[in-house]
Design an enzyme around this catalytic site. Structure first.
Site, PDB file in Angstrom:
ATOM      1  N   GLU A 275      -7.234  47.072 -32.578  1.00  0.00           N
ATOM      2  CA  GLU A 275      -8.452  47.042 -31.755  1.00  0.00           C
ATOM      3  C   GLU A 275      -8.190  47.825 -30.478  1.00  0.00           C
ATOM      4  O   GLU A 275      -7.229  47.555 -29.762  1.00  0.00           O
ATOM      5  CB  GLU A 275      -8.863  45.597 -31.482  1.00  0.00           C
TER       6      GLU A 275
ATOM      7  N   CYS B 173     -12.487  45.728 -22.421  1.00  0.00           N
ATOM      8  CA  CYS B 173     -12.806  46.770 -23.406  1.00  0.00           C
ATOM      9  C   CYS B 173     -14.305  46.843 -23.599  1.00  0.00           C
ATOM     10  O   CYS B 173     -14.858  47.886 -23.933  1.00  0.00           O
ATOM     11  CB  CYS B 173     -12.115  46.458 -24.724  1.00  0.00           C
TER      12      CYS B 173
HETATM   13  P1  NAD Z   1      -1.818  49.565 -23.926  1.00  0.00           P
HETATM   14  O1  NAD Z   1      -2.212  50.304 -25.141  1.00  0.00           O
HETATM   15  O2  NAD Z   1      -1.196  50.313 -22.821  1.00  0.00           O
HETATM   16  O3  NAD Z   1      -0.802  48.392 -24.304  1.00  0.00           O
HETATM   17  C1  NAD Z   1      -1.125  47.411 -25.276  1.00  0.00           C
HETATM   18  C2  NAD Z   1       0.160  46.817 -25.811  1.00  0.00           C
HETATM   19  O4  NAD Z   1       0.859  47.819 -26.554  1.00  0.00           O
HETATM   20  C3  NAD Z   1       1.117  46.342 -24.726  1.00  0.00           C
HETATM   21  O5  NAD Z   1       1.724  45.142 -25.143  1.00  0.00           O
HETATM   22  C4  NAD Z   1       2.129  47.470 -24.677  1.00  0.00           C
HETATM   23  O6  NAD Z   1       3.390  47.070 -24.202  1.00  0.00           O
HETATM   24  C5  NAD Z   1       2.215  47.876 -26.135  1.00  0.00           C
HETATM   25  N1  NAD Z   1       2.724  49.228 -26.395  1.00  0.00           N
HETATM   26  C6  NAD Z   1       2.644  50.312 -25.591  1.00  0.00           C
HETATM   27  N2  NAD Z   1       3.213  51.364 -26.198  1.00  0.00           N
HETATM   28  C7  NAD Z   1       3.659  50.959 -27.410  1.00  0.00           C
HETATM   29  C8  NAD Z   1       4.316  51.594 -28.500  1.00  0.00           C
HETATM   30  N3  NAD Z   1       4.618  52.873 -28.451  1.00  0.00           N
HETATM   31  N4  NAD Z   1       4.608  50.853 -29.604  1.00  0.00           N
HETATM   32  C9  NAD Z   1       4.266  49.550 -29.664  1.00  0.00           C
HETATM   33  N5  NAD Z   1       3.648  48.896 -28.653  1.00  0.00           N
HETATM   34  C10 NAD Z   1       3.343  49.591 -27.541  1.00  0.00           C
HETATM   35  O7  NAD Z   1      -3.140  48.803 -23.418  1.00  0.00           O
HETATM   36  P2  NAD Z   1      -3.308  47.871 -22.150  1.00  0.00           P
HETATM   37  O8  NAD Z   1      -3.309  48.694 -20.914  1.00  0.00           O
HETATM   38  O9  NAD Z   1      -2.389  46.713 -22.218  1.00  0.00           O
HETATM   39  O10 NAD Z   1      -4.779  47.301 -22.402  1.00  0.00           O
HETATM   40  C11 NAD Z   1      -5.936  47.995 -22.079  1.00  0.00           C
HETATM   41  C12 NAD Z   1      -6.528  48.648 -23.295  1.00  0.00           C
HETATM   42  O11 NAD Z   1      -6.796  47.680 -24.298  1.00  0.00           O
HETATM   43  C13 NAD Z   1      -7.870  49.316 -23.027  1.00  0.00           C
HETATM   44  O12 NAD Z   1      -7.913  50.537 -23.688  1.00  0.00           O
HETATM   45  C14 NAD Z   1      -8.868  48.338 -23.625  1.00  0.00           C
HETATM   46  O13 NAD Z   1     -10.102  48.911 -23.977  1.00  0.00           O
HETATM   47  C15 NAD Z   1      -8.113  47.841 -24.805  1.00  0.00           C
HETATM   48  N6  NAD Z   1      -8.643  46.565 -25.281  1.00  0.00           N
HETATM   49  C16 NAD Z   1      -9.333  46.558 -26.457  1.00  0.00           C
HETATM   50  C17 NAD Z   1      -9.893  45.376 -26.912  1.00  0.00           C
HETATM   51  C18 NAD Z   1     -10.662  45.317 -28.203  1.00  0.00           C
HETATM   52  O14 NAD Z   1     -10.898  44.220 -28.706  1.00  0.00           O
HETATM   53  N7  NAD Z   1     -11.049  46.425 -28.774  1.00  0.00           N
HETATM   54  C19 NAD Z   1      -9.727  44.211 -26.177  1.00  0.00           C
HETATM   55  C20 NAD Z   1      -8.993  44.258 -24.986  1.00  0.00           C
HETATM   56  C21 NAD Z   1      -8.446  45.449 -24.555  1.00  0.00           C
END
Ligand code: NAD
Length: 530
Positions: A298, A332
């Site tokens: 997501e 999001c």
């Molecule tokens: P992010 O993508 O930076 O990080 C999300 C998670 O992924 C964190 O735990 C991070 O440590 C991990 N991560 C980062 N790089 C990785 C890799 N290479 N391999 C594996 N894991 C890795 O996102 P964020 O800043 O934590 O959250 C904000 C984002 O989340 C926004 O884009 C928002 O729209 C989205 N979001 C989406 C929903 C939805 O339901 N669609 C809900 C909430 C947030």
């Protein structure tokens, strides 16, 4: 985890699912309880937390500092930082626990999750207070987050019980035919920081209630809330190794868990970039890997609210302001584009400006309208987007700057940029902060065209009093979660199964009747009886 405790008696909740009520903080009694919880949690800040692998507490040399975004000098908690060397032990613990957990009855698994709901409900204010300090949520936002997690604790076990009793398939003469939804194996649960309890806990609970075990890698911006959730699971009697708590860097530990040949599925919520990267890496077959990894991804949004000329303007202004600036626009589902019919454009802007300028900015511990953004990098990126919007012809109607008067933390004023054109960067890219782009539309056709013209498709809303237009929006506004005459944030478990189209993700609808299928595989058995 806590094997010493007697497991709770299996208790099946017969009643229908009911959403956890949100707390009304205009009632002094509730506000007082919350202030007391905030002071209580303030006294617990700065403690050290261990990794939990197969129930063992593990210390590491590298640490993660979780800090208060409203007051970066304040340490919320000090966390061990899992590195690549912790992937194997965590995987071994999860595989070992899978042997028994996958065979534990669904009633017992459900009972542990129901018990977790009770624990969270008893400590609702305390859990909300952790979010006030760790991610800068005000009282109502923090309360909604923990209420959603309680909803997942009530919703998913009921769903697991329903799946276990699923309608039998067609019965052939001379056979007994079965269809069973069995667990997948070990999952990597990788949540974001912005719904640090609801999304982190929701993906974990959906995994375990179906009989899977997990390696939980919370976001480095919000490990404390995840640690508190894991404490509740332990107290509810979850066996050791079912949830392995491993804060760590995404790029090293997260990456390595995704790539591990024994990882069966990845439940991820986060940005488009990381989601796509995980998708690509999960598709590669590692030596020794005997399955196609399931990915539940997501991702981001560029959500729009369309306001038609015949809309109730007061309701639309309120909805847009709440959806754009609730939790500093860091949802999001946040409204980052308001698409306004040219006939009401000036009037709408005037009213919106007045409404937004009433939003108070400050320390979430004091429950302002809006708190800080999550970290310094995010603040800088948001301020760069505000610049970029102006360079492409946008006009700052209100806000536009860092607000140092609000405190030492990462405060950005609620910002409205008018006269943004379709295709401009701030109209296309997810900013993830308190910045609203306002775009003028010629008519309803034009508005729909603008709304659909991004690569995302998460949430959207339409304000209009025309049934024909609303019917058209229901057919043509291509988003996973569409709202009519209400704001585009605030999805409620059960009522609004949540997940987006296109680059917003795999449309895995959390809080909906299809969600748990993603955490299981269906096994068909035909037994000859004659
Ligand atoms: P992010 O993508 O930076 O990080 C999300 C998670 O992924 C964190 O735990 C991070 O440590 C991990 N991560 C980062 N790089 C990785 C890799 N290479 N391999 C594996 N894991 C890795 O996102 P964020 O800043 O934590 O959250 C904000 C984002 O989340 C926004 O884009 C928002 O729209 C989205 N979001 C989406 C929903 C939805 O339901 N669609 C809900 C909430 C947030």
């Amino acid at each position: 985890m806590a094997t010493m405790q007697a497991p709770p008696r299996a208790r099946i909740h017969e009643g229908p699912f009911v959403n956890e009520p949100l707390t009304d903080f205009t009632r002094e009694e509730n506000a007082r309880k919350m202030r007391a919880a905030v002071e209580e949690v303030r006294g617990q800040l700065g403690r050290e937390y261990d990794l939990i692998i197969g129930g063992r507490r593990v210390k590491t040399q590298d640490k993660i500092k979780s800090i208060n975004p409203a007051k970066p000098s304040e340490l919320v908690g000090l966390f061990q930082k899992a590195g690549k060397e912790h992937v194997e032990p965590a995987m071994e613990a999860a595989l070992k626990a899978f042997e028994s957990w996958s065979r534990t009855s669904v009633e017992e698994r459900a009972a542990i999750v129901f018990r977790t709901a009770e624990i969270l409900r008893e400590r609702k204010f305390e859990y909300a207070a952790w979010m006030v300090f760790e991610v800068g949520k005000n009282y109502a936002e923090a309360d909604a987050d923990i209420a959603e997690l309680i909803d997942f604790c009530e919703f998913y076990p009921r769903e697991a019980l329903r799946l276990a009793k699923a309608e039998p398939p067609v019965q052939l003469p001379g056979e007994r035919d079965l269809l069973m939804y069995i667990p997948l194996g070990v999952g990597a649960v990788i949540p974001p920081w912005n719904f640090p309890s609801a999304i982190m806990g929701g993906m974990t609970l959906a995994s375990i209630v179906c009989g899977n075990t997990v390696i939980l890698k919370p976001s480095s911006d919000s490990p404390a809330i995840a640690a508190k959730f894991v404490e509740a699971l332990e107290e509810a009697g979850l066996p050791e190794g079912v949830v392995n708590f491993c804060p760590g860097a995404g790029a090293s530990f997260g990456n390595a868990v995704v790539a591990h040949p024994k990882t069966r599925f990845i439940a991820f919520t986060g940005s488009r970039e990381v989601g796509l990267d995980i998708n690509k890496r999960a598709a590669e077959q590692a030596p020794g890997q005997v399955w196609i990894k399931r990915t539940i991804l997501e991702m981001g949004g560029k959500d729009a609210i369309i306001v038609d000329a015949d809309a109730n303007l007061d309701a639309a202004v309120d909805g847009v302001a709440a959806a754009a600036f609730g939790f500093s626009g860091q949802k999001c589902s946040a409204c980052s584009r308001a698409i306004i019919d040219e006939r009401i454009y000036d009037k709408f802007l005037e009213r919106l400006k007045a409404r937004v300028e009433k939003i108070t900015l400050g320390d979430p511990a004091k429950n302002p309208g809006m708190g800080p953004v999550i970290n310094e990098g995010s603040m800088k990126s948001i301020l760069e987007y505000i610049e970029a919007g102006q360079k492409q012809g946008g006009r700052v109607l209100t806000g536009g700057k860092r607000d140092s008067n609000a405190g030492e933390g990462w405060f950005v004023q609620p910002t409205v940029i008018a006269d943004v054109k379709p295709g401009d960067r701030i109209e296309q890219e997810e900013i993830f902060g308190p910045v609203l782009a306002v775009i003028k539309s010629r008519n309803f056709d034009d508005a729909l065209q603008i709304a659909n013209d991004t690569e995302f498709g998460l949430t959207g809303a339409v304000y209009s009093s025309s049934k024909d237009k609303l019917d058209r929006a229901i057919r043509e506004f291509h988003v996973g979660n569409l709202y009519i005459n209400r704001k585009c944030t605030g999805a409620i478990v059960g009522a609004h199964p949540f997940g987006g189209f296109n680059m917003s993700g795999t449309d895995s609808k959390s809080g909906g009747p299809d969600y748990l299928y993603l955490f299981t595989q269906a096994k068909s058995v035909g037994i000859k009886t004659t």
